[in-house]
Structure formats: structure tokens, C-alpha cells
Write a protein that holds these residues in place. Structure first.
Motif, PDB file in Angstrom:
ATOM      1  N   GLY A   1       0.815  -1.210   0.000  1.00  0.00           N
ATOM      2  CA  GLY A   1       0.000   0.000   0.000  1.00  0.00           C
ATOM      3  C   GLY A   1       0.849   1.260   0.000  1.00  0.00           C
ATOM      4  N   LYS A   2       1.934   1.231   0.777  1.00  0.00           N
ATOM      5  CA  LYS A   2       2.812   2.397   0.839  1.00  0.00           C
ATOM      6  C   LYS A   2       3.486   2.660  -0.508  1.00  0.00           C
TER       7      LYS A   2
ATOM      8  N   GLU B   1       7.332   3.770 -14.239  1.00  0.00           N
ATOM      9  CA  GLU B   1       8.442   4.645 -13.823  1.00  0.00           C
ATOM     10  C   GLU B   1       8.148   5.266 -12.453  1.00  0.00           C
ATOM     11  N   ASN B   2       6.880   5.535 -12.178  1.00  0.00           N
ATOM     12  CA  ASN B   2       6.506   6.082 -10.871  1.00  0.00           C
ATOM     13  C   ASN B   2       6.499   5.009  -9.789  1.00  0.00           C
ATOM     14  N   VAL B   3       6.215   3.764 -10.177  1.00  0.00           N
ATOM     15  CA  VAL B   3       6.320   2.657  -9.228  1.00  0.00           C
ATOM     16  C   VAL B   3       7.780   2.494  -8.807  1.00  0.00           C
ATOM     17  N   THR B   4       8.691   2.595  -9.769  1.00  0.00           N
ATOM     18  CA  THR B   4      10.124   2.510  -9.449  1.00  0.00           C
ATOM     19  C   THR B   4      10.510   3.632  -8.481  1.00  0.00           C
ATOM     20  N   LYS B   5      10.017   4.836  -8.724  1.00  0.00           N
ATOM     21  CA  LYS B   5      10.291   5.952  -7.809  1.00  0.00           C
ATOM     22  C   LYS B   5       9.674   5.681  -6.436  1.00  0.00           C
ATOM     23  N   GLY B   6       8.480   5.085  -6.434  1.00  0.00           N
ATOM     24  CA  GLY B   6       7.832   4.722  -5.176  1.00  0.00           C
ATOM     25  C   GLY B   6       8.626   3.682  -4.404  1.00  0.00           C
TER      26      GLY B   6
ATOM     27  N   MET C   1      11.887   3.303  -4.625  1.00  0.00           N
ATOM     28  CA  MET C   1      13.083   3.987  -4.135  1.00  0.00           C
ATOM     29  C   MET C   1      12.774   4.805  -2.885  1.00  0.00           C
ATOM     30  N   LYS C   2      11.570   5.357  -2.824  1.00  0.00           N
ATOM     31  CA  LYS C   2      11.177   6.178  -1.680  1.00  0.00           C
ATOM     32  C   LYS C   2      10.871   5.323  -0.449  1.00  0.00           C
ATOM     33  N   SER C   3      10.293   4.147  -0.660  1.00  0.00           N
ATOM     34  CA  SER C   3       9.838   3.364   0.494  1.00  0.00           C
ATOM     35  C   SER C   3      10.827   2.296   0.955  1.00  0.00           C
ATOM     36  N   ILE C   4      11.759   1.912   0.095  1.00  0.00           N
ATOM     37  CA  ILE C   4      12.772   0.920   0.492  1.00  0.00           C
ATOM     38  C   ILE C   4      14.010   1.672   0.982  1.00  0.00           C
ATOM     39  N   PRO C   5      14.547   1.306   2.143  1.00  0.00           N
ATOM     40  CA  PRO C   5      15.770   1.973   2.619  1.00  0.00           C
ATOM     41  C   PRO C   5      16.893   1.892   1.573  1.00  0.00           C
ATOM     42  N   GLU C   6      17.670   2.948   1.494  1.00  0.00           N
ATOM     43  CA  GLU C   6      18.702   3.054   0.458  1.00  0.00           C
ATOM     44  C   GLU C   6      19.654   1.862   0.446  1.00  0.00           C
TER      45      GLU C   6
ATOM     46  N   HIS D   1      18.435  -0.714  -1.996  1.00  0.00           N
ATOM     47  CA  HIS D   1      18.083  -0.319  -3.358  1.00  0.00           C
ATOM     48  C   HIS D   1      18.583  -1.319  -4.400  1.00  0.00           C
ATOM     49  N   ASN D   2      19.578  -2.127  -4.043  1.00  0.00           N
ATOM     50  CA  ASN D   2      20.045  -3.159  -4.972  1.00  0.00           C
ATOM     51  C   ASN D   2      18.956  -4.207  -5.243  1.00  0.00           C
ATOM     52  N   LEU D   3      17.911  -4.246  -4.411  1.00  0.00           N
ATOM     53  CA  LEU D   3      16.815  -5.203  -4.583  1.00  0.00           C
ATOM     54  C   LEU D   3      15.694  -4.669  -5.482  1.00  0.00           C
ATOM     55  N   ILE D   4      15.786  -3.410  -5.880  1.00  0.00           N
ATOM     56  CA  ILE D   4      14.729  -2.819  -6.706  1.00  0.00           C
ATOM     57  C   ILE D   4      14.550  -3.564  -8.028  1.00  0.00           C
ATOM     58  N   PRO D   5      15.614  -3.940  -8.751  1.00  0.00           N
ATOM     59  CA  PRO D   5      15.395  -4.693  -9.997  1.00  0.00           C
ATOM     60  C   PRO D   5      14.632  -6.012  -9.765  1.00  0.00           C
TER      61      PRO D   5
END
Length: 183
Positions: A19-20, A145-150, A152-157, A160-164
Motif C-alpha cells: 500500500g505504501k 516509472e513512478n512505481v520505481t520511484k515509489g 526507491m522512496k519506500s525501500i531503505p537506500e 536499493h540493490n533489490l529494486i530490480p
């Protein structure tokens, strides 16, 4: 555009974080957003749900009794919220652990075997992103593209290697959703 969504399941399924991420994605898309979590006192295994509203106009109240979309990730949630999908709305459920299937014929009903898909991807932690992908396939309310930004905003930096991997899970969820009943 206004989409009123509830995501419900057990604690530990990533309901609140899904949800976040959806809410942050809406913010990145310049939408008006509300995110209202609700959960029991248990850390894992208790019930949890989150209401997310995305709109291109001001949102008058975050309190809802019916929803455009219900995502039910366990039997308790399906039993509680199936009747609260607006006629013509969308119900997405994970069949894992479901013994009483949805019965409504005035809504679109979809199934996403997210447990199986996450296992296929090699990580149970992407379960909620598989479900998010299923939602975005049926209702592309935010752009990827906005989901990717979301994310990045909600996952601790430091993660971020887990975003892909999360993006891949979203794409796999889009491919894996099964339409049971479509209006």
C-alpha cells in the motif's frame, strides 16, 4: 480518476508496504493520495489491511465502506471484503489457502498465485510485488516509472540493490494474473 482500494491479508505478507509503495507511486504521478493502515497487535500472522485512495481531485475522506478494488490475500479477508466491492469493481485474490471461492457475478474476479510466482522467482519477499503487478495489469493507475520511484522512496537506500528484483516481480505478476470472471 479516483480509485479506492483495500489490500487485506495476514501480517508478514507485505500488505502495508504494498500500500505504501502504491501511495508513493501515486504521489510521484502528482495524484492526491491517502494511505490508511489497520492491523492487529500481532507482528506476523495477525490480520492487516491498508486502504489507498488515488485521485486526480482532492480526497474528501480516507474512510471507506465500499471499494473499487479489493485485494484479498487470505480467506478471512476474502470473507470480510468480497461483499464490499462496488458493483462493476475488481476483486483480486491469492488462491493459496482459499477454501471458499468468490461468488459474485457483478464484479471482475481475478486470481494471482503469488506464493507460487514468488517461489518461482526465488524469493518469498517479492510476494507483495507480484500482487502489485497483478493489480497494475488490471488497473494501470500508476505508470511503472513512478512505481520505481515509489520503491526507491519506500525501500531503505541500503536495499536499493533489490529494486530490480522487485520490478521483475511486478512484471511477472502482470503476466501471471488469471481472470476468473470479467465484466
Amino acid at each position: 480518476m479516483k480509485e479506492e482500494i483495500i489490500i487485506a491479508g495476514f501480517g508478514g505478507q507485505g500488505v502495508l508496504s504494498m500500500g505504501k509503495i502504491l501511495a508513493y507511486s501515486g504521489i510521484m504521478q502528482n495524484l492526491e493520495v491517502t494511505w490508511m493502515p489497520s492491523y492487529g497487535p500481532e507482528m506476523r500472522g495477525g490480520t492487516a489491511n491498508v486502504t489507498v485512495i488515488l485521485s486526480d481531485k482532492k480526497i474528501s475522506s480516507p474512510i471507506l465502506t465500499t471499494y473499487d478494488t479489493v485485494i484479498a490475500l487470505n480467506q478471512q479477508s476474502l470473507d470480510k471484503f468480497e461483499s464490499r466491492v462496488k458493483p462493476g469493481g475488481l476483486l483480486i485474490y491469492d488462491p493459496n489457502g482459499i477454501t471458499h471461492l468468490p461468488t459474485r457475478k457483478d464484479i471482475t474476479v481475478c486470481s494471482i498465485a503469488a506464493v507460487d510466482v514468488a517461489a518461482e522467482l526465488g524469493s518469498a519477499k517479492v510476494y507483495n510485488m507480484v500482487v502489485l503487478g497483478a493489480l497494475l495489469k488490471m488497473k494501470p493507475i500508476v505508470e511503472m516509472e513512478n512505481v520505481t520511484k515509489g520503491l526507491m522512496k519506500s525501500i531503505p537506500e541500503r536495499y536499493h540493490n533489490l529494486i530490480p528484483m522487485n520490478e521483475a516481480a511486478i512484471e511477472k505478476g502482470k503476466q501471471s494474473i488469471q481472470i476468473i470472471n470479467q465484466l
